[in-house]
Scaffold this motif. Structure first.
Motif, mmCIF file in Angstrom:
data_model
loop_
_atom_site.group_PDB
_atom_site.id
_atom_site.type_symbol
_atom_site.label_atom_id
_atom_site.label_comp_id
_atom_site.label_asym_id
_atom_site.label_seq_id
_atom_site.Cartn_x
_atom_site.Cartn_y
_atom_site.Cartn_z
ATOM 1 N N ILE A 1 0.804 -1.102 -0.001
ATOM 2 C CA ILE A 1 -0.052 0.075 0.048
ATOM 3 C C ILE A 1 0.846 1.250 -0.252
ATOM 4 C CG2 ILE A 1 -0.169 0.190 2.574
ATOM 5 C CD1 ILE A 1 -3.068 1.038 2.135
ATOM 6 N N ASP A 2 0.612 2.129 -0.868
ATOM 7 C CA ASP A 2 1.417 3.435 -0.729
ATOM 8 C C ASP A 2 1.143 4.306 0.490
ATOM 9 O OD1 ASP A 2 -0.158 6.118 -2.519
ATOM 10 O OD2 ASP A 2 -1.212 4.621 -1.449
ATOM 11 N N TRP A 3 1.873 5.384 0.567
ATOM 12 C CA TRP A 3 2.028 6.274 1.759
ATOM 13 C C TRP A 3 0.450 6.784 1.780
ATOM 14 C CZ3 TRP A 3 0.420 11.338 1.759
ATOM 15 C CH2 TRP A 3 0.526 11.905 0.526
ATOM 16 N N SER A 4 -0.089 6.836 0.929
ATOM 17 C CA SER A 4 -1.360 7.674 1.205
ATOM 18 C C SER A 4 -2.614 6.654 1.324
ATOM 19 C CB SER A 4 -1.750 8.710 -0.133
ATOM 20 O OG SER A 4 -2.288 7.791 -1.153
ATOM 21 N N GLY A 5 -2.455 5.509 1.053
ATOM 22 C CA GLY A 5 -3.150 4.566 1.300
ATOM 23 C C GLY A 5 -4.148 4.480 0.158
ATOM 24 N N SER A 6 -4.029 5.002 -0.942
ATOM 25 C CA SER A 6 -4.977 5.174 -2.089
ATOM 26 C C SER A 6 -4.513 4.089 -3.351
ATOM 27 C CB SER A 6 -4.858 6.370 -2.847
ATOM 28 O OG SER A 6 -3.716 6.839 -3.331
ATOM 29 N N ILE A 7 -3.274 3.624 -3.182
ATOM 30 C CA ILE A 7 -2.997 2.476 -4.033
ATOM 31 C C ILE A 7 -2.231 1.178 -3.551
ATOM 32 C CG2 ILE A 7 -1.156 2.166 -5.847
ATOM 33 C CD1 ILE A 7 -0.794 5.007 -6.392
ATOM 34 N N THR A 8 -2.993 0.110 -3.903
ATOM 35 C CA THR A 8 -2.394 -1.146 -3.515
ATOM 36 C C THR A 8 -2.334 -2.216 -4.549
ATOM 37 O OG1 THR A 8 -5.127 -1.740 -3.262
ATOM 38 C CG2 THR A 8 -3.835 -0.653 -1.150
ATOM 39 N N TYR A 9 -1.495 -3.166 -4.317
ATOM 40 C CA TYR A 9 -1.399 -4.111 -5.230
ATOM 41 C C TYR A 9 -1.278 -5.531 -4.629
ATOM 42 C CZ TYR A 9 0.463 -0.341 -8.318
ATOM 43 O OH TYR A 9 0.604 0.563 -9.071
ATOM 44 N N TYR A 10 -1.686 -6.725 -4.884
ATOM 45 C CA TYR A 10 -1.567 -7.966 -4.353
ATOM 46 C C TYR A 10 -1.103 -8.933 -5.325
ATOM 47 C CZ TYR A 10 -5.221 -5.817 -1.282
ATOM 48 O OH TYR A 10 -5.740 -4.724 -0.402
ATOM 49 N N LEU A 11 -0.643 -9.963 -4.701
ATOM 50 C CA LEU A 11 -0.255 -11.138 -5.441
ATOM 51 C C LEU A 11 -1.545 -11.634 -5.856
ATOM 52 C CD1 LEU A 11 1.915 -13.595 -5.865
ATOM 53 C CD2 LEU A 11 0.885 -14.401 -3.468
ATOM 54 N N ASP A 12 -1.639 -12.386 -7.176
ATOM 55 C CA ASP A 12 -2.821 -12.707 -7.885
ATOM 56 C C ASP A 12 -3.573 -13.717 -6.952
ATOM 57 O OD1 ASP A 12 -1.598 -12.629 -11.275
ATOM 58 O OD2 ASP A 12 -2.575 -11.157 -10.156
ATOM 59 N N SER A 13 -2.823 -14.824 -6.312
ATOM 60 C CA SER A 13 -3.722 -15.853 -5.468
ATOM 61 C C SER A 13 -4.061 -15.192 -4.478
ATOM 62 C CB SER A 13 -2.469 -16.773 -5.030
ATOM 63 O OG SER A 13 -1.395 -16.205 -4.279
ATOM 64 N N VAL A 14 -3.833 -14.164 -3.937
ATOM 65 C CA VAL A 14 -4.605 -13.572 -2.676
ATOM 66 C C VAL A 14 -5.765 -12.393 -2.962
ATOM 67 C CG1 VAL A 14 -2.664 -13.799 -1.371
ATOM 68 C CG2 VAL A 14 -2.956 -11.884 -2.115
ATOM 69 N N LYS A 15 -5.921 -12.169 -4.041
ATOM 70 C CA LYS A 15 -6.837 -11.147 -4.638
ATOM 71 C C LYS A 15 -8.100 -11.447 -4.359
ATOM 72 C CE LYS A 15 -4.016 -8.863 -8.341
ATOM 73 N NZ LYS A 15 -4.044 -8.610 -9.957
ATOM 74 N N GLY A 16 -8.932 -10.731 -3.588
ATOM 75 C CA GLY A 16 -10.075 -10.907 -3.296
ATOM 76 C C GLY A 16 -10.391 -11.711 -2.104
ATOM 77 N N ARG A 17 -9.261 -11.865 -1.221
ATOM 78 C CA ARG A 17 -9.112 -12.711 -0.148
ATOM 79 C C ARG A 17 -8.702 -12.037 1.004
ATOM 80 N NH1 ARG A 17 -6.752 -17.132 0.585
ATOM 81 N NH2 ARG A 17 -5.244 -17.076 -0.924
ATOM 82 N N PHE A 18 -7.503 -11.135 0.517
ATOM 83 C CA PHE A 18 -6.703 -10.317 1.543
ATOM 84 C C PHE A 18 -6.980 -8.949 1.109
ATOM 85 C CE2 PHE A 18 -2.935 -13.838 2.264
ATOM 86 C CZ PHE A 18 -3.870 -14.564 2.617
ATOM 87 N N THR A 19 -6.803 -8.002 2.209
ATOM 88 C CA THR A 19 -7.049 -6.551 2.033
ATOM 89 C C THR A 19 -5.939 -6.035 2.964
ATOM 90 O OG1 THR A 19 -9.348 -6.805 1.616
ATOM 91 C CG2 THR A 19 -8.448 -4.627 2.360
ATOM 92 N N ILE A 20 -4.961 -5.203 2.373
ATOM 93 C CA ILE A 20 -4.139 -4.472 3.057
ATOM 94 C C ILE A 20 -4.671 -2.901 3.485
ATOM 95 C CG2 ILE A 20 -3.026 -3.721 0.954
ATOM 96 C CD1 ILE A 20 -0.077 -3.765 2.490
ATOM 97 N N SER A 21 -4.074 -2.417 4.390
ATOM 98 C CA SER A 21 -4.739 -0.925 4.821
ATOM 99 C C SER A 21 -3.858 -0.495 5.897
ATOM 100 C CB SER A 21 -6.306 -0.943 5.369
ATOM 101 O OG SER A 21 -6.227 -1.895 6.640
ATOM 102 N N ARG A 22 -3.874 0.998 5.927
ATOM 103 C CA ARG A 22 -3.039 1.392 6.841
ATOM 104 C C ARG A 22 -3.552 2.754 7.855
ATOM 105 N NH1 ARG A 22 1.932 3.412 3.625
ATOM 106 N NH2 ARG A 22 2.560 4.451 5.704
ATOM 107 N N ASP A 23 -3.290 2.980 8.861
ATOM 108 C CA ASP A 23 -3.781 3.979 9.810
ATOM 109 C C ASP A 23 -2.371 4.839 10.046
ATOM 110 O OD1 ASP A 23 -4.560 5.741 11.696
ATOM 111 O OD2 ASP A 23 -5.907 4.315 12.535
ATOM 112 N N ASN A 24 -2.238 5.723 9.214
ATOM 113 C CA ASN A 24 -1.103 6.616 9.638
ATOM 114 C C ASN A 24 -0.933 7.495 11.048
ATOM 115 O OD1 ASN A 24 -0.065 5.804 7.169
ATOM 116 N ND2 ASN A 24 -0.550 7.786 6.075
ATOM 117 N N ALA A 25 -2.062 7.747 11.613
ATOM 118 C CA ALA A 25 -2.146 8.192 12.870
ATOM 119 C C ALA A 25 -1.866 7.231 13.818
ATOM 120 C CB ALA A 25 -3.671 8.759 13.107
ATOM 121 N N LYS A 26 -1.886 5.944 13.718
ATOM 122 C CA LYS A 26 -1.655 4.984 14.451
ATOM 123 C C LYS A 26 -0.330 4.180 14.133
ATOM 124 C CE LYS A 26 -6.308 3.655 16.336
ATOM 125 N NZ LYS A 26 -7.343 2.701 16.162
ATOM 126 N N ASN A 27 0.359 4.750 12.927
ATOM 127 C CA ASN A 27 1.585 4.233 12.725
ATOM 128 C C ASN A 27 1.547 2.659 12.420
ATOM 129 O OD1 ASN A 27 2.570 6.746 12.609
ATOM 130 N ND2 ASN A 27 4.651 6.148 13.912
#
Length: 124
Positions: free
Chosen positions: A51-77
């Motif tokens: 996930i990029d620094w802003s949280g707006s761009i994500t990329y996934y391994l093909d085999s986990v697409k639709g099953r895994f979700t990456i996210s970030r909370d910059n306020a909580k590091n």
């Protein structure tokens, strides 16, 4: 440099869910791309998600697409990996990673910082 500590791994049955967390310290966290790799016994470390620094761009391994979700909370590091519909082939040590941009996640050798890893085991 960013220091990374993962948590949330464990044993789960196939079809179950886990959420991994990665707590980061260091001034550059909010500007760093963050992601996850995994390594199973006898296999090379492989990219899972980023996930990029802003949280707006994500990329996934093909085999986990639709099953895994990456996210970030910059306020909580903190960066998260929500894993659902887990399969036995998802069993691995999962490593949190930080680097300057998402391009550096194309190869594990280009990543700047690593956590110590957390074990995820999916039983059939």
């Amino acid at each position: 440099q960013v220091q990374l500590v993962e948590s949330g791994g464990g044993l789960v049955q196939a079809g179950g869910s886990l959420r991994l967390s990665c707590a980061a310290s260091g001034r550059t966290f909010s500007r760093a791309a963050m992601g996850w790799f995994r390594q199973a016994p006898g296999r090379e470390r492989e990219f899972v998600a980023v996930i990029d620094w802003s949280g707006s761009i994500t990329y996934y391994l093909d085999s986990v697409k639709g099953r895994f979700t990456i996210s970030r909370d910059n306020a909580k590091n903190t960066v998260y990996l929500q894993m659902s519909s887990l399969k036995p082939e998802d069993t691995a040590v999962y490593y949190c990673a930080a680097s300057r941009n998402t391009n550096e996640f194309r190869r594990a050798t280009d990543v700047a910082s690593w956590g110590q890893g957390t074990q995820v085991t999916v039983s059939s």
